[in-house]
Design a protein around this motif. Sequence first.
Motif, PDB file in Angstrom:
ATOM      1  N   ALA A  45     -73.541  -6.927  68.319  1.00  0.00           N
ATOM      2  CA  ALA A  45     -75.235  -7.212  67.908  1.00  0.00           C
ATOM      3  C   ALA A  45     -75.273  -7.609  66.525  1.00  0.00           C
ATOM      4  O   ALA A  45     -75.949  -8.794  65.867  1.00  0.00           O
ATOM      5  CB  ALA A  45     -76.087  -5.744  67.775  1.00  0.00           C
ATOM      6  N   VAL A  46     -74.261  -7.557  66.284  1.00  0.00           N
ATOM      7  CA  VAL A  46     -73.999  -7.920  64.340  1.00  0.00           C
ATOM      8  C   VAL A  46     -73.700  -9.651  64.280  1.00  0.00           C
ATOM      9  O   VAL A  46     -74.215 -10.559  64.073  1.00  0.00           O
ATOM     10  CB  VAL A  46     -73.235  -7.394  63.795  1.00  0.00           C
ATOM     11  CG1 VAL A  46     -72.705  -8.062  62.319  1.00  0.00           C
ATOM     12  CG2 VAL A  46     -73.495  -6.057  63.579  1.00  0.00           C
ATOM     13  N   ILE A  47     -72.601  -9.904  65.303  1.00  0.00           N
ATOM     14  CA  ILE A  47     -72.636 -11.119  66.379  1.00  0.00           C
ATOM     15  C   ILE A  47     -74.183 -11.748  66.175  1.00  0.00           C
ATOM     16  O   ILE A  47     -73.830 -13.403  65.448  1.00  0.00           O
ATOM     17  CB  ILE A  47     -72.040 -11.829  66.764  1.00  0.00           C
ATOM     18  CG1 ILE A  47     -70.195 -10.215  66.539  1.00  0.00           C
ATOM     19  CG2 ILE A  47     -71.435 -12.708  67.447  1.00  0.00           C
ATOM     20  CD1 ILE A  47     -68.764 -10.326  67.478  1.00  0.00           C
ATOM     21  N   LEU A  48     -74.274 -11.470  66.985  1.00  0.00           N
ATOM     22  CA  LEU A  48     -76.124 -11.859  67.803  1.00  0.00           C
ATOM     23  C   LEU A  48     -77.467 -12.910  66.927  1.00  0.00           C
ATOM     24  O   LEU A  48     -77.297 -13.106  66.395  1.00  0.00           O
ATOM     25  CB  LEU A  48     -76.329 -11.354  68.334  1.00  0.00           C
ATOM     26  CG  LEU A  48     -75.793 -11.281  69.851  1.00  0.00           C
ATOM     27  CD1 LEU A  48     -76.402  -9.726  71.386  1.00  0.00           C
ATOM     28  CD2 LEU A  48     -75.601 -12.842  70.539  1.00  0.00           C
ATOM     29  N   ILE A  49     -77.135 -11.588  65.792  1.00  0.00           N
ATOM     30  CA  ILE A  49     -77.615 -11.727  64.549  1.00  0.00           C
ATOM     31  C   ILE A  49     -77.519 -12.779  63.256  1.00  0.00           C
ATOM     32  O   ILE A  49     -78.116 -13.218  63.130  1.00  0.00           O
ATOM     33  CB  ILE A  49     -78.320 -10.441  64.104  1.00  0.00           C
ATOM     34  CG1 ILE A  49     -78.172  -9.435  64.976  1.00  0.00           C
ATOM     35  CG2 ILE A  49     -78.988 -10.562  62.380  1.00  0.00           C
ATOM     36  CD1 ILE A  49     -78.911  -7.753  64.136  1.00  0.00           C
ATOM     37  N   LEU A  50     -76.201 -12.835  63.081  1.00  0.00           N
ATOM     38  CA  LEU A  50     -76.067 -13.755  62.601  1.00  0.00           C
ATOM     39  C   LEU A  50     -75.407 -15.117  62.851  1.00  0.00           C
ATOM     40  O   LEU A  50     -76.171 -15.922  62.283  1.00  0.00           O
ATOM     41  CB  LEU A  50     -74.429 -13.733  62.244  1.00  0.00           C
ATOM     42  CG  LEU A  50     -73.975 -12.440  61.372  1.00  0.00           C
ATOM     43  CD1 LEU A  50     -72.724 -11.816  61.163  1.00  0.00           C
ATOM     44  CD2 LEU A  50     -74.926 -12.704  59.667  1.00  0.00           C
ATOM     45  N   THR A  51     -75.449 -15.441  64.153  1.00  0.00           N
ATOM     46  CA  THR A  51     -75.250 -16.544  64.444  1.00  0.00           C
ATOM     47  C   THR A  51     -76.878 -17.025  64.672  1.00  0.00           C
ATOM     48  O   THR A  51     -76.883 -18.013  64.601  1.00  0.00           O
ATOM     49  CB  THR A  51     -75.193 -16.547  66.442  1.00  0.00           C
ATOM     50  OG1 THR A  51     -74.102 -15.822  66.331  1.00  0.00           O
ATOM     51  CG2 THR A  51     -75.585 -17.793  67.034  1.00  0.00           C
ATOM     52  N   ALA A  52     -77.909 -16.547  65.206  1.00  0.00           N
ATOM     53  CA  ALA A  52     -79.209 -16.439  65.550  1.00  0.00           C
ATOM     54  C   ALA A  52     -80.025 -17.031  63.920  1.00  0.00           C
ATOM     55  O   ALA A  52     -80.870 -17.952  63.663  1.00  0.00           O
ATOM     56  CB  ALA A  52     -80.284 -14.978  65.748  1.00  0.00           C
ATOM     57  N   VAL A  53     -79.524 -16.409  62.663  1.00  0.00           N
ATOM     58  CA  VAL A  53     -79.641 -16.203  61.377  1.00  0.00           C
ATOM     59  C   VAL A  53     -79.124 -18.389  61.372  1.00  0.00           C
ATOM     60  O   VAL A  53     -80.384 -19.246  60.766  1.00  0.00           O
ATOM     61  CB  VAL A  53     -78.856 -15.247  60.502  1.00  0.00           C
ATOM     62  CG1 VAL A  53     -79.685 -16.826  59.093  1.00  0.00           C
ATOM     63  CG2 VAL A  53     -79.956 -14.520  60.436  1.00  0.00           C
ATOM     64  N   GLY A  76     -79.935  -8.941  69.627  1.00  0.00           N
ATOM     65  CA  GLY A  76     -79.505  -8.496  69.016  1.00  0.00           C
ATOM     66  C   GLY A  76     -79.793  -8.134  68.121  1.00  0.00           C
ATOM     67  O   GLY A  76     -79.082  -6.107  67.720  1.00  0.00           O
ATOM     68  N   TYR A  77     -81.106  -8.094  67.937  1.00  0.00           N
ATOM     69  CA  TYR A  77     -82.104  -6.089  67.312  1.00  0.00           C
ATOM     70  C   TYR A  77     -82.066  -5.633  68.241  1.00  0.00           C
ATOM     71  O   TYR A  77     -81.025  -3.963  67.892  1.00  0.00           O
ATOM     72  CB  TYR A  77     -83.315  -6.372  67.147  1.00  0.00           C
ATOM     73  CG  TYR A  77     -84.037  -5.614  66.633  1.00  0.00           C
ATOM     74  CD1 TYR A  77     -83.910  -5.159  65.488  1.00  0.00           C
ATOM     75  CD2 TYR A  77     -84.781  -5.536  67.623  1.00  0.00           C
ATOM     76  CE1 TYR A  77     -84.784  -3.511  65.609  1.00  0.00           C
ATOM     77  CE2 TYR A  77     -85.924  -4.013  67.523  1.00  0.00           C
ATOM     78  CZ  TYR A  77     -85.373  -3.293  65.801  1.00  0.00           C
ATOM     79  OH  TYR A  77     -86.629  -2.233  66.502  1.00  0.00           O
ATOM     80  N   GLU A  78     -82.287  -6.044  69.824  1.00  0.00           N
ATOM     81  CA  GLU A  78     -81.987  -4.638  70.599  1.00  0.00           C
ATOM     82  C   GLU A  78     -80.791  -3.619  70.925  1.00  0.00           C
ATOM     83  O   GLU A  78     -81.192  -2.959  70.834  1.00  0.00           O
ATOM     84  CB  GLU A  78     -82.576  -5.095  71.977  1.00  0.00           C
ATOM     85  CG  GLU A  78     -84.786  -5.632  72.116  1.00  0.00           C
ATOM     86  CD  GLU A  78     -85.561  -6.786  73.262  1.00  0.00           C
ATOM     87  OE1 GLU A  78     -84.567  -6.693  73.139  1.00  0.00           O
ATOM     88  OE2 GLU A  78     -86.656  -6.557  73.011  1.00  0.00           O
TER      89      GLU A  78
END
Length: 295
Positions: free
Chosen positions: A89-97, A196-198
């Motif tokens: 999830a952390v990887i997804l959120i950072l990728t999105a940002v 990522g948030y979900e």
Amino acid sequence: MEKENIRYEQGKKISIISLISNTVLAIMKILIGFLASSTALIADGFHSVSDMASTIIVMISIKFSETPADKNHPYGHEKAEALGTNILAVILILTAVFLGRDAFLRILSGKLARPGPWALAAAFISIVVKELLYRFTIKIGREINSRGLIADAHHHRSDALSSIAALIGIGGARLGYEFLDPLAGLVVAFLILKVGYEIMRDTAYELMDGRPELEKVDEIGAIANSIAGVIEIHDLKLRSYGPSYIVDLKIVVQDQLSVFEGHKIASKVENEIIEKSDSVKDVLVHVDPYSIHHS
């Protein structure tokens, strides 16, 4: 142990397929994205790179979760899967940002280009492959009750949706609306952020010992109440432990029963719950005499 090995092998098989597919897709989309000047396809390609990382994390966490209990981890290591999923999830959120920032800056700069035709083909191929990966991964994840694989499956679905957004953006840009390509990249970033948030929300709920679904609680309560000698049950608690559940409950029995008889009923409750309810790994039963419970 044999059941655990089968679970790991099934998870490993679909994870290897996902890893190979994502590697090919990531290289294809990033390479074509740069050659065809498509911000949306480049963002989608880096989404596939995050898919590769997540699949590796899921493989490692499933393997580690199968490690037997030891003196420092008497309940086992099944929560490693939730920890691995949280890292995903952390990887997804950072990728999105980072992708969202790049797409936004591209729009602000006004340096827009019309993507080449190969960008459309790459986005379409990605949609088909990622949807197939979603269907296979969610099927295996549910069969072996792997939260990591289920999260990875939803990651595949989000990639398919982001590829649809990229396809629309690339198509619009080729028709003369060049701003749609970086705008689609922004949409892709938002979709990744949402997934990522979900995933982080769900794994945090498990790690904080949140109550599983009510149907499971009712199922176990019905099993305990059906045992001869149990007058009623109370304080029934469940918590997820990787693919399994740990159960705590209190049973009320007649006052005049001996310690041996009360223990015998408690053991029957424990055995019946483990045998009749899927995925329960441990049950702790506390015995209360009727008069004390109602005093």
